[in-house]
Design a protein around this motif. Sequence first.
Motif, mmCIF file in Angstrom:
data_model
loop_
_atom_site.group_PDB
_atom_site.id
_atom_site.type_symbol
_atom_site.label_atom_id
_atom_site.label_comp_id
_atom_site.label_asym_id
_atom_site.label_seq_id
_atom_site.Cartn_x
_atom_site.Cartn_y
_atom_site.Cartn_z
ATOM 1 N N THR A 1 0.208 8.826 -3.844
ATOM 2 C CA THR A 1 -0.005 8.926 -2.410
ATOM 3 C C THR A 1 0.165 7.534 -1.821
ATOM 4 O OG1 THR A 1 -1.540 10.758 -2.760
ATOM 5 C CG2 THR A 1 -1.606 9.653 -0.610
ATOM 6 N N ILE A 2 1.318 7.265 -1.281
ATOM 7 C CA ILE A 2 1.653 5.946 -0.746
ATOM 8 C C ILE A 2 1.927 6.099 0.741
ATOM 9 C CG2 ILE A 2 3.249 4.001 -0.860
ATOM 10 C CD1 ILE A 2 3.780 4.734 -3.781
ATOM 11 N N HIS A 3 1.179 5.383 1.546
ATOM 12 C CA HIS A 3 1.385 5.460 2.991
ATOM 13 C C HIS A 3 2.795 4.980 3.341
ATOM 14 C CE1 HIS A 3 0.779 4.717 7.302
ATOM 15 N NE2 HIS A 3 -0.225 5.583 7.193
ATOM 16 N N PRO A 4 3.436 5.603 4.301
ATOM 17 C CA PRO A 4 4.827 5.232 4.617
ATOM 18 C C PRO A 4 4.993 3.801 5.104
ATOM 19 C CG PRO A 4 3.963 6.857 6.185
ATOM 20 C CD PRO A 4 2.998 6.795 5.064
ATOM 21 N N ILE B 1 -2.211 4.349 -2.206
ATOM 22 C CA ILE B 1 -1.957 3.053 -1.575
ATOM 23 C C ILE B 1 -1.979 3.248 -0.068
ATOM 24 C CG2 ILE B 1 -0.316 1.155 -1.324
ATOM 25 C CD1 ILE B 1 0.693 1.804 -4.138
ATOM 26 N N GLY B 2 -2.812 2.457 0.607
ATOM 27 C CA GLY B 2 -3.035 2.616 2.033
ATOM 28 C C GLY B 2 -1.993 1.932 2.897
ATOM 29 N N PRO B 3 -2.143 2.072 4.221
ATOM 30 C CA PRO B 3 -1.153 1.535 5.156
ATOM 31 C C PRO B 3 -1.032 0.023 5.089
ATOM 32 C CG PRO B 3 -3.077 2.392 6.319
ATOM 33 C CD PRO B 3 -3.216 2.820 4.911
ATOM 34 N N TYR B 4 0.217 -0.426 5.193
ATOM 35 C CA TYR B 4 0.574 -1.843 5.286
ATOM 36 C C TYR B 4 0.230 -2.655 4.038
ATOM 37 C CZ TYR B 4 1.097 -0.453 10.128
ATOM 38 O OH TYR B 4 1.470 0.211 11.275
ATOM 39 N N THR C 1 -6.486 4.630 -9.433
ATOM 40 C CA THR C 1 -6.810 3.445 -8.638
ATOM 41 C C THR C 1 -6.402 3.665 -7.185
ATOM 42 O OG1 THR C 1 -6.760 1.867 -10.455
ATOM 43 C CG2 THR C 1 -6.157 1.018 -8.291
ATOM 44 N N THR C 2 -7.236 3.177 -6.271
ATOM 45 C CA THR C 2 -6.928 3.244 -4.845
ATOM 46 C C THR C 2 -6.827 1.839 -4.280
ATOM 47 O OG1 THR C 2 -9.247 3.354 -4.148
ATOM 48 C CG2 THR C 2 -8.132 5.449 -4.621
ATOM 49 N N VAL C 3 -5.827 1.636 -3.452
ATOM 50 C CA VAL C 3 -5.564 0.340 -2.828
ATOM 51 C C VAL C 3 -5.668 0.518 -1.330
ATOM 52 C CG1 VAL C 3 -3.882 -1.511 -2.517
ATOM 53 C CG2 VAL C 3 -4.054 -0.334 -4.735
ATOM 54 N N GLY C 4 -6.552 -0.245 -0.695
ATOM 55 C CA GLY C 4 -6.805 -0.085 0.726
ATOM 56 C C GLY C 4 -5.730 -0.687 1.608
ATOM 57 N N ALA C 5 -5.899 -0.468 2.904
ATOM 58 C CA ALA C 5 -4.948 -0.963 3.891
ATOM 59 C C ALA C 5 -4.846 -2.489 3.851
ATOM 60 C CB ALA C 5 -5.375 -0.507 5.285
ATOM 61 N N ILE D 1 -10.048 -0.662 -4.603
ATOM 62 C CA ILE D 1 -9.743 -1.952 -3.988
ATOM 63 C C ILE D 1 -9.742 -1.748 -2.478
ATOM 64 C CG2 ILE D 1 -8.078 -3.822 -3.855
ATOM 65 C CD1 ILE D 1 -7.029 -2.767 -6.625
ATOM 66 N N PHE D 2 -10.665 -2.386 -1.805
ATOM 67 C CA PHE D 2 -10.823 -2.187 -0.365
ATOM 68 C C PHE D 2 -9.804 -3.014 0.416
ATOM 69 C CE2 PHE D 2 -14.535 -0.221 -1.881
ATOM 70 C CZ PHE D 2 -15.135 0.506 -0.861
ATOM 71 N N GLN D 3 -9.751 -2.747 1.699
ATOM 72 C CA GLN D 3 -8.750 -3.345 2.572
ATOM 73 C C GLN D 3 -8.822 -4.877 2.580
ATOM 74 O OE1 GLN D 3 -10.972 -1.057 3.422
ATOM 75 N NE2 GLN D 3 -12.163 -1.612 5.234
ATOM 76 N N PHE D 4 -7.649 -5.476 2.737
ATOM 77 C CA PHE D 4 -7.470 -6.918 2.943
ATOM 78 C C PHE D 4 -7.702 -7.768 1.691
ATOM 79 C CE2 PHE D 4 -8.887 -5.195 7.095
ATOM 80 C CZ PHE D 4 -7.725 -5.413 7.823
ATOM 81 N N ALA D 5 -7.820 -7.174 0.525
ATOM 82 C CA ALA D 5 -7.926 -7.973 -0.689
ATOM 83 C C ALA D 5 -6.577 -8.612 -1.029
ATOM 84 C CB ALA D 5 -8.403 -7.113 -1.855
ATOM 85 N N SER D 6 -6.627 -9.779 -1.681
ATOM 86 C CA SER D 6 -5.427 -10.478 -2.140
ATOM 87 C C SER D 6 -5.575 -10.727 -3.631
ATOM 88 C CB SER D 6 -5.249 -11.806 -1.398
ATOM 89 O OG SER D 6 -4.190 -12.565 -1.961
ATOM 90 N N LEU D 7 -4.772 -10.030 -4.426
ATOM 91 C CA LEU D 7 -4.890 -10.092 -5.880
ATOM 92 C C LEU D 7 -3.572 -10.537 -6.494
ATOM 93 C CD1 LEU D 7 -6.716 -6.666 -6.452
ATOM 94 C CD2 LEU D 7 -7.735 -8.894 -5.942
ATOM 95 N N GLY D 8 -3.654 -11.526 -7.397
ATOM 96 C CA GLY D 8 -2.464 -11.950 -8.128
ATOM 97 C C GLY D 8 -1.665 -13.056 -7.498
ATOM 98 N N ALA D 9 -2.204 -13.702 -6.472
ATOM 99 C CA ALA D 9 -1.484 -14.825 -5.876
ATOM 100 C C ALA D 9 -1.488 -16.019 -6.822
ATOM 101 C CB ALA D 9 -2.113 -15.202 -4.534
#
Length: 262
Positions: free
Chosen positions: A3-6, A22-25, A38-42, A58-66
């Motif tokens: 389920t991947i947001h467009p 995977i959420g929007p944007y 696993t769920t990935v937020g907006a 994983i809630f919105q606005f997280a930055s992982l793997g930079a």
Amino acid sequence: MSTIHPTALVDAAAQIDASVTIGPYAVIGPHVVLGAGTTVGAHCVIEGHTTIGRDNRIFQFASLGAAPQDKKYAGEPTRLVIGDRNTIREFCTFNTGTVQDQSVTRIGDDNWVMAYVHIAHDCVVGNQTILANNATLAGHVQVDDYAIIGGLTGIHQFTKVGAHVMAGFASHISQDVPPFMMVDGNPLAVRGLNLEGLRRRGFSPERLAAIKQMHRLLYRQGLTLEAAHSAIAALPAAHPEAAADIAQLLAFLDTSARGIAR
């Protein structure tokens, strides 16, 4: 199908399990692996060579793997590895490792990571930990199983926090904290044992008695660290049911590079 947001940008080379949401944007890079459930937020960004296991939220606005915030980093393909069933709240930042260490930042299973937590390059976080809001782990930090790190606490690079430790709000941790202890403050002080946490995890009265004795030897009897170590090493004869706990503390003392908080 996942389920991947467009509006999400997911690289075609990313490995996404069919049950991932995977959420929007959100932005998912080409070297990312996302496990089942696993769920990935907006607005999350997951990049770098990042592998995330099953059933993470994983809630919105997280930055992982930079890329690591290390001036020596020269673009090497270092990694971030996250286990299963972790909760990662808003605005968390986890960086990949560096070749100066093991080239990987590693987070285990069943951790509860609150908003704005930073886990820097080459950190190793165990299982069942709690990192409260704005806890900050500098590079090469180790946090062992069941540790609780209070909000706004900073941990100096190369420092170790032992299993079942509880660190209070806004603590400054720049020396290793042995297992089972309760600490807080700036400068840091050992206040006692994390007895309530140990009881909740099913430690028997016999094991607690041995841990109390280890605490007295380290912190209450005025012994040198060497003398305390020798006395603790003799405890299994009187406390055989706590032999594993005693060995855990001794191993921590033997591998402490920064010295322990005393």
